[in-house]
Design a protein around this motif. Structure first.
Motif, short mmCIF file in Angstrom:
data_model
loop_
_atom_site.label_atom_id
_atom_site.label_comp_id
_atom_site.label_asym_id
_atom_site.label_seq_id
_atom_site.Cartn_x
_atom_site.Cartn_y
_atom_site.Cartn_z
N CYS A 1 12.80 -25.67 32.96
CA CYS A 1 13.14 -24.25 32.87
C CYS A 1 14.65 -24.07 32.76
O CYS A 1 15.42 -25.03 32.87
CB CYS A 1 12.60 -23.48 34.07
SG CYS A 1 13.15 -24.06 35.69
N GLU A 2 15.06 -22.84 32.55
CA GLU A 2 16.48 -22.56 32.34
C GLU A 2 17.31 -22.72 33.61
O GLU A 2 18.46 -23.16 33.57
CB GLU A 2 16.66 -21.16 31.77
CG GLU A 2 16.16 -21.02 30.34
CD GLU A 2 16.67 -19.76 29.67
OE1 GLU A 2 17.70 -19.22 30.12
OE2 GLU A 2 16.05 -19.31 28.69
N GLY A 3 16.74 -22.34 34.75
CA GLY A 3 17.54 -22.40 35.97
C GLY A 3 16.70 -22.42 37.23
O GLY A 3 15.48 -22.19 37.18
N PRO A 4 17.31 -22.68 38.37
CA PRO A 4 16.58 -22.77 39.64
C PRO A 4 15.93 -21.46 40.07
O PRO A 4 14.93 -21.48 40.77
CB PRO A 4 17.65 -23.21 40.64
CG PRO A 4 18.96 -22.87 40.01
CD PRO A 4 18.75 -22.99 38.54
N THR A 5 16.47 -20.33 39.64
CA THR A 5 15.84 -19.06 40.01
C THR A 5 14.54 -18.86 39.23
O THR A 5 13.57 -18.30 39.76
CB THR A 5 16.80 -17.88 39.76
OG1 THR A 5 17.23 -17.88 38.40
CG2 THR A 5 18.02 -17.98 40.67
N ASP A 6 14.50 -19.31 37.99
CA ASP A 6 13.25 -19.26 37.21
C ASP A 6 12.20 -20.16 37.87
O ASP A 6 11.02 -19.79 37.95
CB ASP A 6 13.49 -19.73 35.78
CG ASP A 6 14.50 -18.87 35.04
OD1 ASP A 6 14.22 -17.68 34.84
OD2 ASP A 6 15.57 -19.39 34.69
N MET B 1 11.50 -20.70 28.50
CA MET B 1 12.73 -20.27 27.84
C MET B 1 12.66 -18.75 27.70
O MET B 1 11.64 -18.21 27.27
CB MET B 1 12.89 -20.93 26.47
CG MET B 1 14.19 -20.57 25.75
SD MET B 1 14.40 -21.43 24.16
CE MET B 1 14.82 -23.09 24.72
N ASP B 2 13.72 -18.07 28.07
CA ASP B 2 13.71 -16.61 28.03
C ASP B 2 13.70 -16.08 26.60
O ASP B 2 14.32 -16.65 25.70
CB ASP B 2 14.94 -16.05 28.76
CG ASP B 2 14.81 -16.13 30.27
OD1 ASP B 2 13.67 -16.25 30.76
OD2 ASP B 2 15.85 -16.06 30.96
N GLY B 3 13.02 -14.95 26.42
CA GLY B 3 12.92 -14.34 25.11
C GLY B 3 14.24 -13.87 24.54
O GLY B 3 14.38 -13.71 23.32
N ASP B 4 15.24 -13.66 25.40
CA ASP B 4 16.54 -13.21 24.89
C ASP B 4 17.21 -14.26 24.00
O ASP B 4 18.13 -13.93 23.24
CB ASP B 4 17.47 -12.77 26.02
CG ASP B 4 17.88 -13.91 26.95
OD1 ASP B 4 17.37 -15.04 26.81
OD2 ASP B 4 18.72 -13.66 27.85
N VAL B 5 16.75 -15.50 24.08
CA VAL B 5 17.28 -16.54 23.19
C VAL B 5 16.97 -16.19 21.74
O VAL B 5 17.83 -16.30 20.86
CB VAL B 5 16.70 -17.92 23.56
CG1 VAL B 5 17.13 -18.98 22.54
CG2 VAL B 5 17.13 -18.33 24.96
#
Length: 245
Positions: A8-13, A80-84
């Protein structure tokens, strides 16, 4: 109980994903945070580029990697977030409409290193090769990740739109069309010093804050899936994979 690897992108995700997966599967699963590494000092860093690099570098050995980890992994979750898709030009380099002299020659991530290369990028957003958001973002990034992973049959690809924080806003605020809100972390959650009595310390995403968010996301998950196409897609994918293994 399933053994699940998360990229994932980061630990919060990671915090939100694993709590929601436990809810969907109705059991406490075992998780391995493959990317980013827990201390964020791994070779790929964090963020969407870290996910990209991990998928590309591990595609050929991924299935063996899943077997070698103890306990053996049942399936992977790649986020991966949609904002990408919405804002990152390099994610569109392989799109048919893009005319670039470096296409197929240079790794698109190399073009993001220098400002002059970013400025010279011929990609025009929004990309004409994808349908309307939110479906367009999800299909685009799922296609990219599937290509990088090569054989994603044992993988849940999740594209929260605009980001995982949209699910949090949906859970707390019941906001219509929440997936169309750009950067819900800054525009909603971190806009003030508190969010639903949870103190927000600046713009940095902190794991302790997301540990407080996760139970509410789970408690109101039906509301989240009603509001978020990306959450419904995630739920269905996890349900299918968890019943196959």
């Amino acid at each position: 109980m399933k053994n699940i690897g998360i990229v994932c992108e980061g630990p919060t995700d990671y915090i939100i994903l694993k709590k929601v997966i436990d809810l969907i599967t109705n059991e406490t699963n075992y998780y391995v945070q493959l990317q980013p590494e827990p201390d964020l000092t791994g070779q790929y860093g964090n963020g969407w580029k870290g996910v990209w690099k991990w998928c590309c570098d591990n595609a050929d050995i991924r299935k063996q990697l899943m077997k070698d980890i103890t306990p053996r992994l049942d399936f992977l979750v790649v986020q991966m977030d949609g904002d990408v898709s919405r804002k990152e030009k390099s994610a569109h380099c392989s799109c048919p409409s893009v005319k670039c002299p470096y296409k197929g020659i240079r790794n698109p991530l190399e073009c993001d290193i220098k400002p002059e290369d970013r400025d010279a990028c011929p990609v025009i957003l929004p990309c004409q090769n994808h349908g309307a958001p939110i479906t367009g973002y999800m299909e685009h990034l799922k296609g990219l990740l599937s290509t990088w992973l090569k054989e994603p049959d044992d993988t849940c690809i999740v594209i929260p739109c605009d980001s995982t924080e949209a699910w949090i806003v949906a859970a707390y605020d019941n906001t219509a069309e929440v997936e169309f809100i750009k950067d819900p972390w800054e525009s909603v959650i971190a806009k003030r010093k508190t969010y639903h009595d949870i103190r927000i310390s600046g713009k940095k995403k902190r794991t302790r804050i997301f540990e407080q968010f996760a139970p509410i996301v789970c408690e109101n998950w039906e509301q989240v899936t009603n509001l978020c196409q990306s959450a419904r897609d995630f739920e269905q994918s996890i349900y299918t994979l968890s019943h196959q293994t």
